[in-house]
Design an enzyme around this catalytic site. Sequence first.
Site, mmCIF file in Angstrom:
data_model
loop_
_atom_site.group_PDB
_atom_site.id
_atom_site.type_symbol
_atom_site.label_atom_id
_atom_site.label_comp_id
_atom_site.label_asym_id
_atom_site.label_seq_id
_atom_site.Cartn_x
_atom_site.Cartn_y
_atom_site.Cartn_z
ATOM 1 N N GLU A 38 -38.183 31.126 14.541
ATOM 2 C CA GLU A 38 -37.820 29.950 15.154
ATOM 3 C C GLU A 38 -38.616 29.523 16.341
ATOM 4 O O GLU A 38 -38.591 30.381 17.520
ATOM 5 C CB GLU A 38 -36.414 30.002 15.204
ATOM 6 C CG GLU A 38 -35.637 28.765 15.908
ATOM 7 C CD GLU A 38 -35.995 27.524 15.310
ATOM 8 O OE1 GLU A 38 -36.236 26.524 16.106
ATOM 9 O OE2 GLU A 38 -36.059 27.347 13.957
ATOM 10 N N SER A 44 -29.360 28.297 13.534
ATOM 11 C CA SER A 44 -28.274 28.021 12.691
ATOM 12 C C SER A 44 -27.149 26.918 13.497
ATOM 13 O O SER A 44 -26.106 27.467 13.619
ATOM 14 C CB SER A 44 -27.634 29.064 12.056
ATOM 15 O OG SER A 44 -28.485 29.895 11.521
ATOM 16 N N CYS A 48 -26.407 17.446 13.507
ATOM 17 C CA CYS A 48 -25.561 16.152 13.480
ATOM 18 C C CYS A 48 -24.633 16.203 14.573
ATOM 19 O O CYS A 48 -23.885 15.015 14.771
ATOM 20 C CB CYS A 48 -24.792 16.278 12.127
ATOM 21 S SG CYS A 48 -25.869 16.332 10.681
ATOM 22 N N TYR A 434 -2.566 8.035 -5.010
ATOM 23 C CA TYR A 434 -1.924 6.728 -4.267
ATOM 24 C C TYR A 434 -0.390 7.055 -3.452
ATOM 25 O O TYR A 434 0.299 7.680 -4.204
ATOM 26 C CB TYR A 434 -1.483 5.650 -5.312
ATOM 27 C CG TYR A 434 -0.665 4.496 -5.037
ATOM 28 C CD1 TYR A 434 -0.737 3.711 -3.815
ATOM 29 C CD2 TYR A 434 0.785 4.710 -5.517
ATOM 30 C CE1 TYR A 434 0.062 2.799 -3.659
ATOM 31 C CE2 TYR A 434 1.572 3.518 -4.802
ATOM 32 C CZ TYR A 434 1.336 2.806 -3.867
ATOM 33 O OH TYR A 434 2.291 1.896 -3.452
ATOM 34 N N TRP A 442 -4.124 -0.368 -5.935
ATOM 35 C CA TRP A 442 -5.656 -0.302 -6.407
ATOM 36 C C TRP A 442 -6.387 -0.235 -5.069
ATOM 37 O O TRP A 442 -6.366 -0.940 -4.290
ATOM 38 C CB TRP A 442 -5.862 -1.830 -6.877
ATOM 39 C CG TRP A 442 -5.492 -2.155 -8.320
ATOM 40 C CD1 TRP A 442 -4.419 -2.588 -8.688
ATOM 41 C CD2 TRP A 442 -6.312 -1.787 -9.299
ATOM 42 N NE1 TRP A 442 -4.309 -2.569 -9.968
ATOM 43 C CE2 TRP A 442 -5.468 -2.034 -10.671
ATOM 44 C CE3 TRP A 442 -7.447 -1.075 -9.655
ATOM 45 C CZ2 TRP A 442 -5.815 -2.016 -11.919
ATOM 46 C CZ3 TRP A 442 -7.806 -1.050 -11.157
ATOM 47 C CH2 TRP A 442 -7.037 -1.325 -12.016
#
Length: 461
Positions: A38, A44, A48, A434, A442
Amino acid sequence: MAATERLVIVGGDAAGMSAASQARRLRKPDELAITAFERSHFTSYSACGIPYWVGGRVEGPNALIARTAEEHRARDIDLRMRTEVTELDLDRGRVRTRELDNGGRESWTGFDKLVLATGARPRRPPLPGIDAPGVHGVQTLDDGQALLDTLAASPGRRAVVVGAGYIGVEMAEALVLRGYQVTVLERNGQPMSTLDPDMGALVHEAMCRMGIETVRGATVTGVLTDGAGRARAVTTEDAEYPADVVVLGLGVRPETTLAAAAGLPLGESGGLLTDLAMRVRGHDHIWAGGDCVEVLDLVSGHTRHIALGTHANKHGQIIGTNVGGGYATFPGVVGTAVSKVCDLEIARTGLLERQAHAAGLRFVTVTVEATSRAGYYPGATPMHVKMLAERRTGRLLGVQIVGREGAGKRVDIAAVALTAGMTVEQMTALDLGYAPPFSPVWDPVLVAARKATGAVRAAGS
């Protein structure tokens, strides 16, 4: 007694070290010697998380590291940090390395099996001043630390972000949180080219509300420097934007310089091509994974480059299993991604309109506006859902969602439906959870599926 096999891994982040760890679980040190190289200071880690570290929302860099070099070494993995692989000698089964902190000492290391996990590099167009101090790409923890060092040393508070893709939007928000006046220069008509323009317009509105100046249709021509050679402004074809720091958010490209020099097969985006077992095509003893490869898009049927940690970790697990004597495959992706700017959640999966056209598909599109919760429940907020369906079959092709709390992760419903090859009509029968605090009766995704079903029927064949 059989000789110990030698596994060499180039790249010590998600794919590389996941492969090393999985291979070690399956094979003991006297059966498989594992050496990983590396070139950075970290291993590791979560790339993000860099925008949230820069923005001060999370601690760093240690908080972003999943496993340290010492922890890997304790598991009999010979991880050599700050060591760059400079050449692959496939004929003789060895790699040339250079120690970056030891006077540049070079040596060769032999292998029986090779894993390439070289990642990706930020796009940096060949423009005047683009390599000047104060201009930063953000891909590694080293990149994040370099940016923070520039921010700490800068007397001014003006930042220019070039590009309004995921990393550009996230870095713009991070810089606003640090008190910078931020200008984003975007070549396209709307930010977030990973969305269709009508959905990108919603992101632009949110950026404006946050105080981010977004200049659309801006083609960057260069970076101006001061007397000390540091960046002081970014120029476009018709304007100049002062900058104490410049961040490149133009996306990334596969880092396959070594692979190309060794004659390994590359795809259209420059990523390595592999089979389902993540073995480099035509090479039984070489595997590749993570941001340096192209993967199969299950919706379009073509390979594409998608740089995400989720894929990289899966690739590593699969490679490690195969290297360790087992068998595993990576079937492909549907292109799911989620992000945010301020309180706006942004998600997509499957194909955009231009991608569906490029794949030669005939399709219908629908867009609905619904609420994240039952309309009468406190905190209900609007959500826009766009859905693409194949015209003749009704097969789901893609979904984009822009909304506030509770919007982004709804894309996972569509990602599962895409992976299963469902039609929009089949989606309308999905048994989703729901309750008024979580969803209308819905769900917005199902509302879009109902509307898409109608559009498919109206379009006929």
